[in-house]
Design a protein around this motif. Sequence first.
Motif, PDB file in Angstrom:
ATOM      1  N   ASP A 342       0.807  -1.233   0.000  1.00 50.16           N
ATOM      2  CA  ASP A 342       0.000   0.000   0.000  1.00 50.16           C
ATOM      3  C   ASP A 342       0.835   1.277   0.000  1.00 50.16           C
ATOM      4  O   ASP A 342       0.276   2.369   0.152  1.00 50.16           O
ATOM      5  N   ILE A 343       2.138   1.167  -0.165  1.00 51.11           N
ATOM      6  CA  ILE A 343       2.985   2.361  -0.163  1.00 51.11           C
ATOM      7  C   ILE A 343       2.734   3.186  -1.420  1.00 51.11           C
ATOM      8  O   ILE A 343       2.803   2.652  -2.540  1.00 51.11           O
ATOM      9  N   PRO A 344       2.439   4.484  -1.294  1.00 50.19           N
ATOM     10  CA  PRO A 344       2.257   5.332  -2.484  1.00 50.19           C
ATOM     11  C   PRO A 344       3.582   5.506  -3.230  1.00 50.19           C
ATOM     12  O   PRO A 344       4.592   5.885  -2.628  1.00 50.19           O
ATOM     13  N   VAL A 345       3.568   5.183  -4.530  1.00 53.96           N
ATOM     14  CA  VAL A 345       4.762   5.339  -5.367  1.00 53.96           C
ATOM     15  C   VAL A 345       4.380   6.223  -6.549  1.00 53.96           C
ATOM     16  O   VAL A 345       3.488   5.891  -7.328  1.00 53.96           O
ATOM     17  N   HIS A 346       5.068   7.349  -6.658  1.00 53.87           N
ATOM     18  CA  HIS A 346       4.801   8.296  -7.747  1.00 53.87           C
ATOM     19  C   HIS A 346       6.016   8.351  -8.668  1.00 53.87           C
ATOM     20  O   HIS A 346       7.153   8.458  -8.206  1.00 53.87           O
ATOM     21  N   VAL A 347       5.759   8.260  -9.962  1.00 50.08           N
ATOM     22  CA  VAL A 347       6.836   8.295 -10.951  1.00 50.08           C
ATOM     23  C   VAL A 347       6.722   9.581 -11.770  1.00 50.08           C
ATOM     24  O   VAL A 347       5.660   9.910 -12.296  1.00 50.08           O
ATOM     25  N   LYS A 348       7.833  10.306 -11.853  1.00 48.57           N
ATOM     26  CA  LYS A 348       7.900  11.507 -12.679  1.00 48.57           C
ATOM     27  C   LYS A 348       8.959  11.299 -13.753  1.00 48.57           C
ATOM     28  O   LYS A 348      10.075  10.872 -13.453  1.00 48.57           O
ATOM     29  N   ALA A 349       8.615  11.570 -14.990  1.00 48.79           N
ATOM     30  CA  ALA A 349       9.552  11.402 -16.108  1.00 48.79           C
ATOM     31  C   ALA A 349       9.875  12.756 -16.725  1.00 48.79           C
ATOM     32  O   ALA A 349       8.969  13.506 -17.105  1.00 48.79           O
ATOM     33  N   ASN A 350      11.144  13.081 -16.812  1.00 44.30           N
ATOM     34  CA  ASN A 350      11.613  14.274 -17.521  1.00 44.30           C
ATOM     35  C   ASN A 350      12.196  13.832 -18.856  1.00 44.30           C
ATOM     36  O   ASN A 350      13.220  13.152 -18.889  1.00 44.30           O
ATOM     37  N   ILE A 351      11.540  14.193 -19.927  1.00 47.25           N
ATOM     38  CA  ILE A 351      11.924  13.739 -21.267  1.00 47.25           C
ATOM     39  C   ILE A 351      12.485  14.907 -22.066  1.00 47.25           C
ATOM     40  O   ILE A 351      11.862  15.971 -22.163  1.00 47.25           O
TER      41      ILE A 351
END
Length: 360
Positions: A342-351
């Motif tokens: 249940d751990i919140p995991v957020h992914v941000k991509a800089n392209i």
Amino acid sequence: MPKAKLMTAAILLFLAGCTPQKQVLEDIQLIGVVGYDDASGNKIQATVSVPTTVGGSDQAVLSSTTYSASSHTSKNIRQVLQAESPKPFASGRVSVIIFNEELASRGITKIIDSLQRDPSVGRNIYLAVAKGSTKDMLSKEYPIGEIVPAYLKDMIEQNMELTFPRANFHHFNYSYYGKGSDPFMPLLEEKHGHIRIAGVALFDHSKYVDHISFEESFIFKLMYQNFRQGSHEFKLGKDNYLTLENLSSHVNYDIYNANTNPKINITIHVRGKVNDAAGTPLYQEKTIEMIEKTIKKQTEHNAEKMVDRFQKKGIDPLGLGDRARSSARRFNFKEWNQKYPDIPVHVKANIEVTQGGIVE
């Protein structure tokens, strides 16, 4: 005899007795690949592929021969194999070890522990899971001009240079014996007369439990390690697609409140160029910006979806637990494992698209 000379002689005799016996290549059979299959009676079947030379010295052709045997332990299998071999086997040149899906899903603890204790097995060898029988895979001839051991080793190596995450026996052991991560390895299949990497085989400790496709392995690799090269196809609009070639990528992990209420941010930085985007005006700046936003959106969505899948399966191939342990004092793995799904995991991509390929 003086005491000093007597001690020197004794040391030389001791060292001579400890020196391993030299093996002449012509007198042994060097195993290149080992395949393990599930066998009846709770036994394991092992198949070894051995490079052999066919013909005389003027017309010698390099080929490979397979030997198979079954037993309850991997160590005893070698004794059974030896019964049909004209020369003793040597495992110092093993480059790939393959496990059949059915066997891997039951667990490979006994085999891994046996390999770990064998000093002749190098830590840079490759492990893989195979769809179907490893015996059938290793016994066939393939139209690639290479013997099976060289074929498999070269195929796995070149894919790890491109889109497949780095994985060998050393990496497997780190995840297998440590805490906070689970092992993975290539998933192989035979298709159209060739052996290909079908995806990433995912393990829960020693058991094969799931896999992601070869196409998804690029996204997994973006989250797993820094690398160059490789390419991935993205959807552009309704019916158009483009291929992004990775010039460089690196990933950062920020883990907050690891001991209490953990939250994870994964930031992926990708610098690349578009190699294939038929009908798209790549020379226009607004088009490049639109491509960057499209790739960013798809990368973030697919990455978060993949992490969520890992969490639901209760596996951690990205090593989030290991990363969290290194960021917090008095880290409690038992509590982390309870919270992990249940751990919140957020992914941000800089392209950043730096080039648009050939302008038409």
